[in-house]
Write a protein that holds these residues in place. Structure first.
Motif, PDB file in Angstrom:
ATOM      1  N   ASP A 109       0.846  -1.191   0.000  1.00  0.00           N
ATOM      2  CA  ASP A 109       0.000   0.000   0.000  1.00  0.00           C
ATOM      3  C   ASP A 109       0.884   1.245   0.000  1.00  0.00           C
ATOM      4  O   ASP A 109       1.525   1.570   1.000  1.00  0.00           O
ATOM      5  CB  ASP A 109      -0.902  -0.004   1.236  1.00  0.00           C
ATOM      6  CG  ASP A 109      -1.954   1.098   1.197  1.00  0.00           C
ATOM      7  OD1 ASP A 109      -1.790   2.060   0.420  1.00  0.00           O
ATOM      8  OD2 ASP A 109      -2.942   0.995   1.953  1.00  0.00           O
ATOM      9  N   ALA A 110       0.933   1.950  -1.127  1.00  0.00           N
ATOM     10  CA  ALA A 110       1.802   3.121  -1.264  1.00  0.00           C
ATOM     11  C   ALA A 110       1.366   4.280  -0.381  1.00  0.00           C
ATOM     12  O   ALA A 110       2.166   5.176  -0.086  1.00  0.00           O
ATOM     13  CB  ALA A 110       1.842   3.573  -2.725  1.00  0.00           C
ATOM     14  N   ASP A 111       0.114   4.280   0.052  1.00  0.00           N
ATOM     15  CA  ASP A 111      -0.396   5.374   0.880  1.00  0.00           C
ATOM     16  C   ASP A 111      -0.109   5.179   2.364  1.00  0.00           C
ATOM     17  O   ASP A 111      -0.384   6.068   3.169  1.00  0.00           O
ATOM     18  CB  ASP A 111      -1.907   5.530   0.675  1.00  0.00           C
ATOM     19  CG  ASP A 111      -2.258   5.936  -0.746  1.00  0.00           C
ATOM     20  OD1 ASP A 111      -1.479   6.707  -1.340  1.00  0.00           O
ATOM     21  OD2 ASP A 111      -3.299   5.484  -1.257  1.00  0.00           O
ATOM     22  N   LEU A 143       6.557   3.359  -5.171  1.00  0.00           N
ATOM     23  CA  LEU A 143       7.118   4.454  -4.382  1.00  0.00           C
ATOM     24  C   LEU A 143       6.765   5.793  -5.034  1.00  0.00           C
ATOM     25  O   LEU A 143       7.253   6.104  -6.123  1.00  0.00           O
ATOM     26  CB  LEU A 143       8.635   4.316  -4.271  1.00  0.00           C
ATOM     27  CG  LEU A 143       9.140   3.091  -3.495  1.00  0.00           C
ATOM     28  CD1 LEU A 143      10.660   3.078  -3.462  1.00  0.00           C
ATOM     29  CD2 LEU A 143       8.567   3.065  -2.079  1.00  0.00           C
ATOM     30  N   PRO A 144       5.915   6.593  -4.378  1.00  0.00           N
ATOM     31  CA  PRO A 144       5.572   7.915  -4.913  1.00  0.00           C
ATOM     32  C   PRO A 144       6.800   8.822  -4.965  1.00  0.00           C
ATOM     33  O   PRO A 144       7.821   8.550  -4.318  1.00  0.00           O
ATOM     34  CB  PRO A 144       4.535   8.443  -3.902  1.00  0.00           C
ATOM     35  CG  PRO A 144       4.045   7.225  -3.174  1.00  0.00           C
ATOM     36  CD  PRO A 144       5.198   6.284  -3.134  1.00  0.00           C
ATOM     37  N   VAL A 145       6.706   9.900  -5.713  1.00  0.00           N
ATOM     38  CA  VAL A 145       7.819  10.836  -5.850  1.00  0.00           C
ATOM     39  C   VAL A 145       8.270  11.358  -4.490  1.00  0.00           C
ATOM     40  O   VAL A 145       9.472  11.514  -4.240  1.00  0.00           O
ATOM     41  CB  VAL A 145       7.423  12.005  -6.776  1.00  0.00           C
ATOM     42  CG1 VAL A 145       8.475  13.103  -6.735  1.00  0.00           C
ATOM     43  CG2 VAL A 145       7.251  11.514  -8.208  1.00  0.00           C
ATOM     44  N   GLU A 166       5.008   9.714 -14.081  1.00  0.00           N
ATOM     45  CA  GLU A 166       5.364  11.030 -13.565  1.00  0.00           C
ATOM     46  C   GLU A 166       5.313  11.089 -12.043  1.00  0.00           C
ATOM     47  O   GLU A 166       6.091  11.803 -11.413  1.00  0.00           O
ATOM     48  CB  GLU A 166       4.430  12.097 -14.145  1.00  0.00           C
ATOM     49  CG  GLU A 166       4.646  12.369 -15.625  1.00  0.00           C
ATOM     50  CD  GLU A 166       3.779  13.510 -16.121  1.00  0.00           C
ATOM     51  OE1 GLU A 166       3.019  14.069 -15.297  1.00  0.00           O
ATOM     52  OE2 GLU A 166       3.859  13.845 -17.308  1.00  0.00           O
ATOM     53  N   SER A 167       4.407  10.333 -11.435  1.00  0.00           N
ATOM     54  CA  SER A 167       4.187  10.467  -9.995  1.00  0.00           C
ATOM     55  C   SER A 167       4.749   9.331  -9.153  1.00  0.00           C
ATOM     56  O   SER A 167       4.692   9.386  -7.931  1.00  0.00           O
ATOM     57  CB  SER A 167       2.682  10.591  -9.713  1.00  0.00           C
ATOM     58  OG  SER A 167       1.996   9.427 -10.162  1.00  0.00           O
TER      59      SER A 167
END
Length: 362
Positions: A109-111, A143-145, A166-167
């Motif tokens: 879960d990236a969040d 993995l988000p930016v 991009e994100s």
């Protein structure tokens, strides 16, 4: 009453025994706790052997380093109740939040990733050990930016780059000691071209701002790449609108080309769509790429040296002309739903009957 100690890897570290458990504060190097397992008459046996057997990093070995004579417990036995308690504790307190996929893997879960590098490093090491112990296969780590500092940590643990947008960056890890069965990154880019011809047998063409390219001064069909989740034919309609300002409607796909190693070692699919004009006024919208646009007599268009000297473009124009003469039928778009996945799709296929309206000239 006996005591034990665990090394904390900058995250909240848990000291767990058969008699009780306590959580250390983040940043504490050593955590001391006491237990009275003998007093409670508990014959405890638990193991971190499986964790250590899968250890591939110093961080993981540090996190689960143990003393074999703690409390008189047999750490090599995983069959006891305390062993189950240890693994449950590990899952609840260290393992990254993740969901299971339908192929026996997990999607992190990236969040809900840890907020700092030390916490992430400890949790990632513990997670890989736990997932291996319960037979998981592939791991998907997005993995988000704003978590890009986690990338080197994941790579050191053995994660590999899969794709990037991009994100975010997507990484993967294959746990079994066998060739990975995880699907590779997208292998193709998809382009479209619009063959638009009016009642005066004029083709809608454009000149692009190439500057120094062999295409300088060449009049060509409007072309471009389709967007994510965009249909082939709607992409062709959009590109024609952006480059010429002319509105069109889809007739059929007359041909497509498949080429390899086109851009960044990716393959390329290019679809030629016949479109019927529903307006005629030209107004260039995409002025950054388009130099000029006009209606050009078909005969003049095909006589350009660039087309005459290029076998592929010459063949494409031959097919388009045969389509106009009703000697060739293209692929029309049909909405279908498959029971395989229950999703709506577009199926392109040739009509069965020659007299079908979709096979008549545009």
């Amino acid at each position: 009453m006996e005591s034990c100690s665990l090394v904390d890897t900058a995250t909240a570290t848990l000291c767990s025994t058969a008699g009780g458990r306590r959580r250390a504060r983040s940043g504490t190097r050593f955590l001391n706790c006491s237990s009275s397992s003998k007093e409670h008459g508990v014959s405890a046996s638990c193991s971190i052997g499986r964790m250590l057997s899968g250890a591939k990093s110093a961080a993981r070995r540090k996190l689960f380093r143990s003393e074999p004579d703690w409390l008189g417990l047999d750490w090599s036995d995983t069959s006891g109740a305390a062993g189950h308690h240890w693994w449950t504790t590990l899952e609840n307190n260290f393992v990254l939040e993740a969901s299971e996929d339908e192929y026996g893997g997990v999607v992190v879960d990236a969040d809900r990733l840890p907020s700092d590098q030390a916490a992430f490093a400890g949790s990632l090491a513990a997670s890989l050990s736990y997932w291996k112990s319960v037979g998981k296969k592939g791991v998907w780590l997005k993995l988000p930016v704003d978590r890009s500092e986690f990338v080197p940590i994941a790579v050191k643990e053995g994660f590999k780059y899969h794709h990037a947008e991009e994100s975010y960056l997507m990484l993967t890890y294959w746990i079994p000691d066998e060739p990975s069965l995880l699907p590779a990154n997208a292998s193709h880019q998809v382009g479209v071209g619009g063959f638009v011809i009016n009642d005066q047998m004029e083709v809608l063409v454009v000149q692009e701002k190439y500057r120094g390219s062999p295409m300088d001064g060449v009049w060509k069909l409007p072309t471009g790449f389709i967007l994510a989740s965009e249909e082939i034919f709607t992409g062709a309609i959009r590109e024609v609108k952006e480059e010429t300002g002319v509105d069109t409607e889809f007739v059929d796909v007359v041909a497509f080309r498949h080429a390899h190693n086109v851009a960044f070692q990716k393959s390329d699919l290019f679809f030629i769509c016949m479109l019927r004009p529903v307006s005629s006024q030209i107004k260039i919208i995409d002025e950054t790429e388009i130099q000029a646009a006009k209606w050009m007599p078909l005969e003049e268009f095909v006589k350009q040296p660039f087309i005459q000297e290029d076998h592929m473009f010459q063949k494409i124009m031959d097919i388009c002309i045969q389509r106009l003469r009703k000697c060739y039928c293209g692929l029309t778009a049909h909405d279908v739903v498959s029971k395989f996945d229950g999703r709506a799709s577009t199926l392109y296929y040739n009509v069965d009957e020659p007299e079908d309206v979709n096979c008549s000239a545009a």
